[in-house]
Design an enzyme around this catalytic site. Structure first.
Site, short mmCIF file in Angstrom:
data_model
loop_
_atom_site.label_atom_id
_atom_site.label_comp_id
_atom_site.label_asym_id
_atom_site.label_seq_id
_atom_site.Cartn_x
_atom_site.Cartn_y
_atom_site.Cartn_z
CB CYS A 284 -0.88 -0.01 1.24
SG CYS A 284 0.10 0.07 2.74
CB CYS B 177 4.70 0.12 1.93
SG CYS B 177 3.54 -1.11 2.48
CG ASP C 128 8.84 -30.47 -18.57
OD1 ASP C 128 9.33 -31.58 -18.79
OD2 ASP C 128 9.16 -29.75 -17.61
CG ASP D 19 10.02 -26.44 -15.33
OD1 ASP D 19 10.06 -27.45 -16.05
OD2 ASP D 19 10.31 -26.44 -14.14
CG ASP E 272 11.00 -28.46 -20.81
OD1 ASP E 272 10.89 -29.53 -21.39
OD2 ASP E 272 10.81 -28.29 -19.60
#
Lengths: 66, 755
Positions: free
Chosen positions: B34, B37, B442, B627, B631
């Site tokens: 928010c 912060c 995968d 991933d 791959d």
């Protein structure tokens, strides 16, 4: 016709100022965080102690009444 | 124990020195929810001595700090941030300010110039048009036209550059894209306008040229914004995943440096439980390595001196010193990169929808306008008026609406995807997604979670299980991390001693607890029973004094919603296929559970590409979801590719989109939104065509005044933009950007990417 002679330069200069202003704000990274800027307006922490005191002085009487 | 507390970071590699002697650092900050912060972080840092500036970017969750190196150091800054409750990770300065960002600024500047100039010129033009029908004098009109020329020529020369450059680039290669008719139209219109002005004719077309540029720049900028936003979030994710390595300097010092500062031949240290971030050979030490991200193999592999290790693998319980070879030839990464390049090359035959449309349009438009010119000239109205009509044909046709048609949809759709936890890497992926009829998965890390889960946890009593979890939390071994991930609320046990290669032990209320290999815990007999029941599993034992030891079987677990997603994909008529580098039995088990009939196991990256190419040759449009490093080439070869955010770096770069979080559902959303976006893009192209069918004959007939051309142009752009807004998903879950982003981080399995 006479009016045009100064209205056109005025329009161009004003528009040009706007353009320069935009380019300056772009260059100084003012569009980097549009979301944050919206909230920074509400933040009072950057006021100097005197300014802070002034605001407190103004709001205090009403606070006490409430 | 996490050794990172004891090792200093090489801050000079992360920060930049400013001319006034101060230092500046960019940090990606976790846990900003928010606006409060923002002020808390800024105030908290500014209160420190020596910090001259701290500024949080709320949109991108980044923090820029400037400090005086004499008075403070980054470690203090990070400590303060931690005590405020925010985790922060430094950016690799090699990638903080990207070319894309500079390009974005260039486009915005061009847009501003075009906007300013077109407003002023339009003002003058409207005066001329209204004067033409009433009482304007020739001198005034000429003056206005000269003034317009004076404003327009430099403005167009500046604002038109993005188009002129790109048009020139493709023309030299013998292609045509959308920028070619735009550039020709604008330059011809400007040339003719100047000529008309010199000859003090009634009409000039400065405003048309500028308006055209302005609208097209809006489209171009929208297109850019979309990519920029995705890019900045993806960069944050990589920063939070700590793309760094512990470099051993020649003087024996050990410092954490960003990957961009590591070269072939350097020595790096990989600590227990840490992800290996480079390719290399082991110089000293021996350990077990989890290679699931690289080969798909789920069992831990032993490595010792002289063995090769690959980026993306997870180290076990011993520190390894590695000599970096990533830059040298013959590494796995090289091989993968070469395959990716080849696969990408093959795919580049695909053209973006807008460019293909332009390739069809451009000849038609140019021929039509050329024929118009010739026809009117032969008709005998003189070459100049003929050219005027020919230019209005050129300008009133496609470019404007066409320039907005695709980018506007892409922006809306990518926003919608983002709220559904998909980050789009390449904008044209949206167009490719729509005709997918086959999805290739995968297994390891994609259908299953990146880290193994416990399959026989319910066999044991909860109290002992909790003790085992508390003990596991004190270690960063991949197996312990998986056990620890079962319950996040339990806090780690203190006073744990670790015996290298065997396991952990601790005293708890007078009992001795042990966690580790079955041998270490004296659970050989129990382990044998479990091994029979779960032949594919890695085993982890836990022993309490006076009780029968527990043996956990750790096996790949499916992503929580994998079954539903697969069922829905099947229901929508997609063919499904699993291509995995793992052992046949493991793959078979998963395939049967999900009901996927076709699967292949134990295959290499090259085989994966071959399989996908074969399917493509059969006429299938293939989407690959994967991933691992193995791959990556297949991801590049497929028509569309998706990878989870936990994927290996190369795979993320090779895929069209990333999905966040633990669920597989984003795959469905991506298919869904992509399909919708494609439909709307096509609608937009049809709208643009329809507009041309109506407008072109009128323009050819010579009835288009500049005012009408300008209005028609703006009108068509508006319609196309409004239509694009419909690309939002019907069930757009209202994730704010922050929630989606932070969830993605929290969802990463514990221990998966320990900094």
């Amino acid at each position: 016709m006479n009016a045009l002679l100064f209205l056109i330069p005025v329009a161009l200069i004003l528009g040009g100022l706007g353009l320069v202003g935009f380019l300056w704000s772009l260059k100084s990274d003012q569009y980097e965080d549009i979301q944050g800027a919206a909230y920074r307006i509400l933040d009072d922490d950057d006021l100097s102690p005197e300014e802070q005191a002034k605001i407190n002085a103004k709001s205090e009487p009403t606070d006490k009444k409430g | 124990m996490n050794a990172s507390d004891t090792v200093e970071r090489d801050w000079t590699a992360f920060s930049e020195s400013l001319p006034d002697g101060k230092s500046k650092l960019a940090l990606a900050v976790e846990g900003i929810y928010c606006p409060a912060c923002m002020t808390r972080i800024e105030k908290g840092l500014m209160d420190l001595d020596g910090v001259s500036n701290a500024r949080v970017n709320l949109s991108s969750h980044r923090l820029a700090v400037t400090w005086d190196p004499e008075e403070t150091n980054p470690d203090i800054l990070l400590q303060r941030l931690n005590s405020l409750g925010y985790g922060a990770h430094p950016f690799d300065p090699g990638r903080v300010k990207s070319d894309e960002q500079r390009e974005n600024q260039r486009l915005l500047r061009a847009l501003a110039v075009a906007g300013f100039a077109s407003m002023n010129v339009m003002l003058l033009s409207v005066s001329v048009w209204s004067g033409n029908v009433s009482d304007i004098t020739d001198e005034t009109r000429d003056f206005f036209h000269w003034l317009s020329a004076f404003i327009t020529l430099p403005a167009a020369a500046y604002a038109g550059q993005p188009f002129f450059r790109s048009a020139w680039r493709v023309l030299r290669k013998g292609h045509v894209n959308m920028d070619v008719p735009i550039s020709i139209g604008v330059i011809l219109a400007l040339f003719l306008s100047v000529l008309q002005t010199i000859q003090s004719e009634k009409h000039a077309y400065f405003e048309s040229a500028l308006m055209l540029l302005f609208f097209l720049l809006v489209g171009r900028w929208l297109d850019h914004m979309m990519r920029l936003k995705t890019r900045s979030f993806a960069e944050n994710l990589t920063a939070l995943k700590a793309e760094t390595a512990m470099k051993l300097f020649a003087d024996g010092a050990l410092r954490e440096v960003p990957l961009s500062k590591i070269e072939s031949g350097d020595k790096v240290l990989v600590r227990p439980g840490e992800r290996v971030s480079v390719d290399g050979t082991v110089l000293s030490g021996s350990s077990q390595i989890d290679q699931s991200l690289v080969t798909g193999e789920t069992k831990l592999v032993d490595v010792a001196e002289g063995d090769a290790v690959y980026a993306g693998t997870l180290n076990g319980e011993h520190a390894l010193t590695i000599s970096v070879t990533a830059a040298a030839k013959g590494t796995l990464l090289d091989e993968v990169n070469r395959l990716i390049d080849d696969a990408m090359e093959a795919r580049s035959g695909y053209r973006q929808l807008a460019d293909r449309a332009a390739e069809l349009y451009a000849p038609i438009v140019h021929t039509a306008s050329a024929l118009t010119f010739v026809a009117w000239w032969l008709y005998g109205i003189g070459w100049q008026p003929s050219l005027v009509i020919a230019i209005s044909v050129l300008i009133i046709t496609c470019p404007c609406a066409l320039g907005l048609a695709i980018p506007a949809v892409q922006v809306v759709a990518s926003g919608s995807l983002f709220r559904n936890q998909v980050l789009l890497n390449r904008s044209d992926a949206l167009e490719r997604i729509s005709d997918i009829d086959m999805v290739v998965f995968d297994k390891t890390g994609t259908l299953t979670r990146p880290i193994a889960g416990i399959v026989n946890g319910e066999d044991y009593d909860p109290e002992s299980l909790n003790l085992a979890i508390a003990l596991a939390k004190a270690s960063s071994h991949p197996l312990s991390a998986a056990l620890a991930g079962m319950d996040r609320r339990i806090s780690p046990m203190s006073g744990v001693t670790e015996e290298k290669g065997k396991g952990l032990s601790a005293e708890w209320k007078g009992e001795t607890l042990r966690l580790g290999s079955p041998l270490f815990c004296g659970a050989e007999k129990e382990a044998e029973t479990v091994r029979v029941a779960h032949p594919m599993a890695s085993l982890l034992a836990f022993a309490r004094e006076g009780q029968a030891p527990m043996v956990f079987a750790l096996e790949q677990q499916l992503r929580t919603d994998a079954k539903e997603v697969i069922a829905q994909l099947k229901a929508s008529g997609k063919s499904l296929l699993i291509l995995s580098g793992d052992q046949p039995r493991a793959v078979e088990a998963i395939a049967t559970e999900l009901g996927i009939e076709h699967y292949e196991a134990g295959i290499s990256p090259t085989d994966k590409i071959a399989r996908i190419e074969a399917e493509k040759a059969k006429g299938h449009k293939v989407m690959m979801v994967g991933d691992g490093l193995n791959d990556a080439p297949a991801l590049a070869a497929a028509n569309v590719s998706l990878s989870p955010v936990t994927a290996a770096h190369v795979s993320q770069a090779a895929s069209d989109a990333l999905f966040l979080g633990e669920k597989l559902a984003p795959v469905l959303h991506a298919l869904d939104i992509g399909k919708k976006a494609r439909r709307i893009m096509e609608q937009n192209l049809w709208l643009a065509t329809l507009y041309n069918i109506v407008a072109v004959p009128i323009a050819i007939a010579g009835y288009v005044t500049p005012l009408i051309a300008a209005l028609a142009m703006s009108g068509s752009s508006l319609v196309v933009t409004l239509n694009a807004l419909r690309a939002r998903a019907k069930s757009d879950p209202w994730f704010t950007d922050n929630v989606a982003f932070d969830e993605a981080l929290n969802d990463q399995a514990p221990g998966a990417d320990r900094p």
